[in-house]
Motif scaffolding. Sequence first.
Motif, PDB file in Angstrom:
ATOM      1  N   UNK A 112     -58.534 -32.235 -44.045  1.00 54.13           N
ATOM      2  CA  UNK A 112     -58.110 -33.157 -42.990  1.00 54.13           C
ATOM      3  C   UNK A 112     -59.200 -34.176 -42.708  1.00 54.13           C
ATOM      4  N   UNK A 113     -60.442 -33.721 -42.576  1.00 56.59           N
ATOM      5  CA  UNK A 113     -61.552 -34.638 -42.308  1.00 56.59           C
ATOM      6  C   UNK A 113     -61.750 -35.621 -43.455  1.00 56.59           C
ATOM      7  N   UNK A 114     -61.624 -35.133 -44.683  1.00 59.71           N
ATOM      8  CA  UNK A 114     -61.773 -36.017 -45.843  1.00 59.71           C
ATOM      9  C   UNK A 114     -60.681 -37.078 -45.839  1.00 59.71           C
ATOM     10  N   UNK A 115     -59.434 -36.673 -45.564  1.00 55.47           N
ATOM     11  CA  UNK A 115     -58.318 -37.610 -45.510  1.00 55.47           C
ATOM     12  C   UNK A 115     -58.563 -38.659 -44.433  1.00 55.47           C
ATOM     13  N   UNK A 116     -58.926 -38.226 -43.240  1.00 56.32           N
ATOM     14  CA  UNK A 116     -59.143 -39.158 -42.127  1.00 56.32           C
ATOM     15  C   UNK A 116     -60.282 -40.133 -42.417  1.00 56.32           C
ATOM     16  N   UNK A 117     -61.343 -39.656 -43.049  1.00 57.94           N
ATOM     17  CA  UNK A 117     -62.472 -40.529 -43.385  1.00 57.94           C
ATOM     18  C   UNK A 117     -62.063 -41.564 -44.433  1.00 57.94           C
ATOM     19  N   UNK A 118     -61.286 -41.146 -45.425  1.00 57.62           N
ATOM     20  CA  UNK A 118     -60.833 -42.082 -46.454  1.00 57.62           C
ATOM     21  C   UNK A 118     -59.863 -43.097 -45.855  1.00 57.62           C
ATOM     22  N   UNK A 119     -58.991 -42.648 -44.950  1.00 59.02           N
ATOM     23  CA  UNK A 119     -58.091 -43.576 -44.258  1.00 59.02           C
ATOM     24  C   UNK A 119     -58.896 -44.644 -43.535  1.00 59.02           C
ATOM     25  N   UNK A 120     -59.932 -44.250 -42.813  1.00 63.78           N
ATOM     26  CA  UNK A 120     -60.755 -45.219 -42.064  1.00 63.78           C
ATOM     27  C   UNK A 120     -61.359 -46.252 -43.006  1.00 63.78           C
ATOM     28  N   UNK A 121     -61.889 -45.806 -44.145  1.00 64.73           N
ATOM     29  CA  UNK A 121     -62.471 -46.740 -45.125  1.00 64.73           C
ATOM     30  C   UNK A 121     -61.405 -47.652 -45.722  1.00 64.73           C
ATOM     31  N   UNK A 122     -60.259 -47.070 -46.044  1.00 63.48           N
ATOM     32  CA  UNK A 122     -59.184 -47.851 -46.651  1.00 63.48           C
ATOM     33  C   UNK A 122     -58.661 -48.910 -45.674  1.00 63.48           C
ATOM     34  N   UNK A 123     -58.451 -48.530 -44.428  1.00 66.43           N
ATOM     35  CA  UNK A 123     -57.966 -49.484 -43.429  1.00 66.43           C
ATOM     36  C   UNK A 123     -58.951 -50.633 -43.248  1.00 66.43           C
ATOM     37  N   UNK A 124     -60.215 -50.311 -43.170  1.00 67.07           N
ATOM     38  CA  UNK A 124     -61.235 -51.348 -43.021  1.00 67.07           C
ATOM     39  C   UNK A 124     -61.202 -52.310 -44.210  1.00 67.07           C
ATOM     40  N   UNK A 125     -61.106 -51.758 -45.417  1.00 61.63           N
ATOM     41  CA  UNK A 125     -61.045 -52.579 -46.630  1.00 61.63           C
ATOM     42  C   UNK A 125     -59.817 -53.482 -46.598  1.00 61.63           C
ATOM     43  N   UNK A 126     -58.643 -52.923 -46.356  1.00 60.06           N
ATOM     44  CA  UNK A 126     -57.399 -53.693 -46.438  1.00 60.06           C
ATOM     45  C   UNK A 126     -57.273 -54.745 -45.339  1.00 60.06           C
ATOM     46  N   UNK A 127     -57.593 -54.386 -44.100  1.00 59.67           N
ATOM     47  CA  UNK A 127     -57.481 -55.380 -43.025  1.00 59.67           C
ATOM     48  C   UNK A 127     -58.476 -56.516 -43.226  1.00 59.67           C
ATOM     49  N   UNK A 128     -59.694 -56.174 -43.618  1.00 59.29           N
ATOM     50  CA  UNK A 128     -60.684 -57.213 -43.902  1.00 59.29           C
ATOM     51  C   UNK A 128     -60.263 -58.081 -45.071  1.00 59.29           C
ATOM     52  N   UNK A 129     -59.684 -57.459 -46.070  1.00 59.06           N
ATOM     53  CA  UNK A 129     -59.223 -58.165 -47.264  1.00 59.06           C
ATOM     54  C   UNK A 129     -58.138 -59.186 -46.912  1.00 59.06           C
ATOM     55  N   UNK A 130     -57.153 -58.754 -46.149  1.00 60.16           N
ATOM     56  CA  UNK A 130     -56.058 -59.668 -45.784  1.00 60.16           C
ATOM     57  C   UNK A 130     -56.565 -60.821 -44.915  1.00 60.16           C
ATOM     58  N   UNK A 131     -57.483 -60.518 -44.002  1.00 62.75           N
ATOM     59  CA  UNK A 131     -58.065 -61.586 -43.172  1.00 62.75           C
ATOM     60  C   UNK A 131     -58.827 -62.591 -44.031  1.00 62.75           C
ATOM     61  N   UNK A 132     -59.574 -62.093 -45.003  1.00 58.10           N
ATOM     62  CA  UNK A 132     -60.336 -62.979 -45.882  1.00 58.10           C
ATOM     63  C   UNK A 132     -59.407 -63.878 -46.682  1.00 58.10           C
ATOM     64  N   UNK A 133     -58.333 -63.300 -47.213  1.00 55.78           N
ATOM     65  CA  UNK A 133     -57.377 -64.122 -47.962  1.00 55.78           C
ATOM     66  C   UNK A 133     -56.785 -65.218 -47.078  1.00 55.78           C
ATOM     67  N   UNK A 134     -56.364 -64.842 -45.879  1.00 58.87           N
ATOM     68  CA  UNK A 134     -55.699 -65.812 -45.008  1.00 58.87           C
ATOM     69  C   UNK A 134     -56.668 -66.831 -44.411  1.00 58.87           C
ATOM     70  N   UNK A 135     -57.845 -66.367 -43.999  1.00 56.83           N
ATOM     71  CA  UNK A 135     -58.780 -67.265 -43.306  1.00 56.83           C
ATOM     72  C   UNK A 135     -59.645 -68.098 -44.246  1.00 56.83           C
ATOM     73  N   UNK A 136     -59.966 -67.569 -45.416  1.00 55.08           N
ATOM     74  CA  UNK A 136     -60.891 -68.268 -46.311  1.00 55.08           C
ATOM     75  C   UNK A 136     -60.234 -68.805 -47.585  1.00 55.08           C
ATOM     76  N   UNK A 137     -59.460 -67.952 -48.266  1.00 52.26           N
ATOM     77  CA  UNK A 137     -58.912 -68.391 -49.552  1.00 52.26           C
ATOM     78  C   UNK A 137     -57.726 -69.340 -49.410  1.00 52.26           C
TER      79      UNK A 137
END
Length: 194
Positions: A112-137
């Motif tokens: 459970x802890x491993x899943x939750x930690x990976x979710x946190x990393x994945x969410x950070x990556x994806x939300x930042x990624x989409x913002x970068x595409x929309x705001x910069x690219x």
Amino acid sequence: MRPEAIQIIKDEHLAIAAVLYCLRYIVKEVKDEGKAPDFVLLRAILDYIVSYPDRWHHPKEDKYLFAAVRARSHEADELIARLEKEHQDGYPMVEDLKTQLIAWQQGQVGAQDAFCATVARYLELEWGHMRTEEDLLMPIAERTLTADDWVAINTAFRENDNPLFGIKPKEEAELLYQRILSLAPAPIGYGPAR
């Protein structure tokens, strides 16, 4: 007039963000409130992420939008390289999440802890990624691409299905998306209150 593909990408980002928000909400309820995990909903979310963003959305960005910008200008070369790497990095994280979810369902210690930690990393990556595409690219793309460039890009993003092979990712993604909404807790989904 704004290119059609830009709006399609933003709409796809909204759908992806809604699913990611649902994932975050479920994980927060489990971690912070001790709620029982809804493994059916978590599996549906991971299926959606694999079937739509990773298999259809990201490859179209790489092949059409990123390639066209790169061909017209070197202004975004580093940015595009970073975005392409993030596309590549996301898939193994989702595979890890699928494995961790199974381990969690089987009651493995620490899963459970491993899943939750990976979710946190994945969410950070994806939300930042989409913002970068929309705001910069996207502003660079709108500024540098020609009308002819946009015709090809718009067509690619408009055509999510491949009738020749019977592949209907847009329909498949919509069905998964609606399933997630129906399974999600009332504040997120449109399904019956629990």
